[in-house]
Design a protein around this motif. Structure first.
Motif, short mmCIF file in Angstrom:
data_model
loop_
_atom_site.label_atom_id
_atom_site.label_comp_id
_atom_site.label_asym_id
_atom_site.label_seq_id
_atom_site.Cartn_x
_atom_site.Cartn_y
_atom_site.Cartn_z
N LEU A 1 0.82 -1.21 0.00
CA LEU A 1 0.00 0.00 0.00
C LEU A 1 0.86 1.26 0.00
CD1 LEU A 1 -2.71 1.44 0.17
CD2 LEU A 1 -2.63 1.15 2.66
N TRP A 2 1.85 1.32 0.88
CA TRP A 2 2.67 2.54 0.98
C TRP A 2 3.51 2.76 -0.27
CZ3 TRP A 2 1.19 6.05 4.09
CH2 TRP A 2 0.60 5.72 5.31
N VAL A 3 4.05 1.69 -0.81
CA VAL A 3 4.85 1.82 -2.04
C VAL A 3 3.96 2.25 -3.21
CG1 VAL A 3 6.29 0.61 -3.72
CG2 VAL A 3 6.58 0.16 -1.28
N ALA A 4 2.77 1.65 -3.29
CA ALA A 4 1.84 1.99 -4.37
C ALA A 4 1.38 3.44 -4.28
CB ALA A 4 0.63 1.05 -4.33
N LEU A 5 1.13 3.93 -3.05
CA LEU A 5 0.72 5.33 -2.88
C LEU A 5 1.83 6.29 -3.31
CD1 LEU A 5 -1.19 5.19 0.54
CD2 LEU A 5 -2.17 5.76 -1.71
N ALA A 6 3.07 5.96 -2.93
CA ALA A 6 4.21 6.80 -3.34
C ALA A 6 4.36 6.78 -4.86
CB ALA A 6 5.49 6.31 -2.67
N GLY A 7 4.19 5.60 -5.47
CA GLY A 7 4.28 5.49 -6.92
C GLY A 7 3.20 6.28 -7.63
N LEU A 8 2.00 6.28 -7.04
CA LEU A 8 0.88 7.03 -7.61
C LEU A 8 1.19 8.53 -7.65
CD1 LEU A 8 -1.97 7.08 -8.76
CD2 LEU A 8 -2.84 7.13 -6.40
N VAL A 9 1.76 9.04 -6.55
CA VAL A 9 2.11 10.46 -6.49
C VAL A 9 3.15 10.80 -7.55
CG1 VAL A 9 3.20 12.25 -5.08
CG2 VAL A 9 1.53 10.69 -4.05
N VAL A 10 4.18 9.97 -7.67
CA VAL A 10 5.23 10.20 -8.67
C VAL A 10 4.65 10.19 -10.08
CG1 VAL A 10 7.31 9.23 -9.72
CG2 VAL A 10 7.11 9.34 -7.23
N ASN A 11 3.78 9.22 -10.36
CA ASN A 11 3.20 9.11 -11.69
C ASN A 11 2.28 10.28 -12.02
OD1 ASN A 11 4.35 6.66 -12.60
ND2 ASN A 11 2.96 5.49 -11.31
N ILE A 12 1.53 10.76 -11.02
CA ILE A 12 0.67 11.92 -11.24
C ILE A 12 1.50 13.15 -11.59
CG2 ILE A 12 -0.88 13.56 -10.10
CD1 ILE A 12 -2.11 11.20 -8.61
N VAL A 13 2.59 13.35 -10.85
CA VAL A 13 3.48 14.49 -11.13
C VAL A 13 4.06 14.38 -12.54
CG1 VAL A 13 5.62 15.66 -10.49
CG2 VAL A 13 4.03 14.89 -8.71
N ALA A 14 4.55 13.18 -12.90
CA ALA A 14 5.11 12.98 -14.24
C ALA A 14 4.06 13.19 -15.33
CB ALA A 14 5.70 11.57 -14.35
N PHE A 15 2.83 12.72 -15.07
CA PHE A 15 1.74 12.88 -16.03
C PHE A 15 1.42 14.35 -16.25
CE2 PHE A 15 -2.81 13.11 -17.09
CZ PHE A 15 -2.86 12.26 -18.18
N LEU A 16 1.36 15.13 -15.17
CA LEU A 16 1.07 16.56 -15.29
C LEU A 16 2.19 17.29 -16.03
CD1 LEU A 16 -0.41 17.29 -11.74
CD2 LEU A 16 -1.65 17.09 -13.91
N ILE A 17 3.43 16.88 -15.82
CA ILE A 17 4.56 17.48 -16.54
C ILE A 17 4.42 17.23 -18.04
CG2 ILE A 17 7.04 17.31 -16.96
CD1 ILE A 17 7.40 16.80 -13.96
N LEU A 18 4.09 15.99 -18.41
CA LEU A 18 3.96 15.65 -19.82
C LEU A 18 2.76 16.32 -20.47
CD1 LEU A 18 4.89 11.87 -19.73
CD2 LEU A 18 6.20 13.70 -20.80
#
Length: 318
Positions: free
Chosen positions: A124-141
């Motif tokens: 759960l904790w790893v997945a939540l951290a990954g979700l945040v990173v992916n959202i930031v990368a998605f918004l950048i793109l």
């Protein structure tokens, strides 16, 4: 006007390059942590997402190289420059997405046959951290040019990662509440199906450009008819070929038979102006002819196989 177009295109490439570079750094940095978390937790959903992030990092890095290559000027061997390299990268990325999805499905089937215990809390904790990173990368793109195939492919890669993180979060919650382990591979397969659907669009669009297909929305039959109707001195338009160097650079070549006494420079200028205004074609090569076409044999063959044989008649009636 042409200089302004080139300036805007150059700025767009700079934004695309910067966006892809930042997304690649974020993805690569977190990928290592997610691999470790997936191995410790025993979660296929995390490992699938980490595997996707690994190829994403490679794909984003390759896309960044593609944008860097596209900045290089044309030379005597590559007269159109290196813009097509980014399309080739998008095509490779599309194939990579298919491979990733296939691996996830195969691994998920094996997990369903032989369930593996998953540590839901770490997952759960790893997945939540990954979700945040992916959202930031998605918004950048999302700041990049949405028409660019490379940006679209990179965004789809990150969107797939984001869906993988969401699936991993959902699976971890279900495991923590119910201890039902099959949820992990089942949600992984759902993500794989979504990835496949998106990958096909990128693969089809980039493949169309690589096969020298006509630019989207451009019908060469309409080009023939519209030129003849709008410009009375044009008697016939033939040998029309349209393709794209990249999604932002459509090209057209054509032959135009004009009335005797028509100034060739004026004819070329008016035809190019019409192509730019009506069809958004900024680069066209126009060959002016008086009377018979210099390629009469090829011209006759073209009309034999043409889908709209009425085009020439329409020209002659105007």
């Amino acid at each position: 006007m042409h200089d302004h177009h080139d300036h805007d295109e150059g700025q767009g490439h700079a934004v695309n390059e910067r966006s892809v570079g930042l997304a690649a750094l974020l993805t690569g940095a977190f990928m290592v942590a997610e691999v470790a978390g997936g191995l410790i937790a025993g979660s296929l959903a995390l490992l699938a997402d980490a595997g996707h992030m690994l190829t994403d990092f490679a794909s984003l890095a390759l896309a960044w190289v593609g944008f860097r290559m596209a900045r290089r000027p044309a030379d005597w061997r590559r007269t159109y420059g290196f813009d097509r390299f980014s399309v080739l990268v998008a095509f490779v990325n599309g194939i990579a997405l298919f491979v990733i999805a296939a691996w996830i499905v195969v691994e998920a089937i094996q997990r369903l046959r032989a369930p593996v215990k998953v540590l839901g809390d770490i997952m759960l904790w790893v997945a939540l951290a990954g979700l945040v990173v992916n959202i930031v990368a998605f918004l950048i793109l999302r700041r990049g040019d949405k028409r660019n195939l490379n940006i679209r492919a990179a965004t789809l890669h990150v969107a797939g990662d984001m869906l993988g993180s969401i699936a991993a979060v959902a699976a971890s919650v279900v495991i923590l509440w119910t201890a039902w382990m099959p949820i992990d591979p089942l949600l992984s397969m759902l993500v794989a199906v979504i990835i496949l659907r998106s990958a096909w669009k990128v693969l089809a669009d980039s493949g169309h450009i690589l096969l020298e297909g006509s630019p989207p929305g451009l019908d060469v039959r309409a080009v023939k008819d519209d030129i003849c109707k709008a410009l009375p001195f044009v008697q016939d338009v033939h040998h029309v070929h349209a393709w794209s160097i990249s999604e932002e650079r459509p090209m057209v070549t054509l032959h135009a038979s004009v009335e005797a006494g028509t100034d060739s420079e004026t004819a070329v200028r008016k035809i190019k102006q019409m192509l730019a205004e009506h069809f958004a074609i900024a680069h066209a090569t126009v060959e002016i002819e008086y009377g018979a076409c210099g390629d009469d044999h090829d011209h006759a063959r073209e009309h034999e196989h043409e889908e709209a044989p009425s085009a020439k008649a329409a020209c002659q009636d105007t």
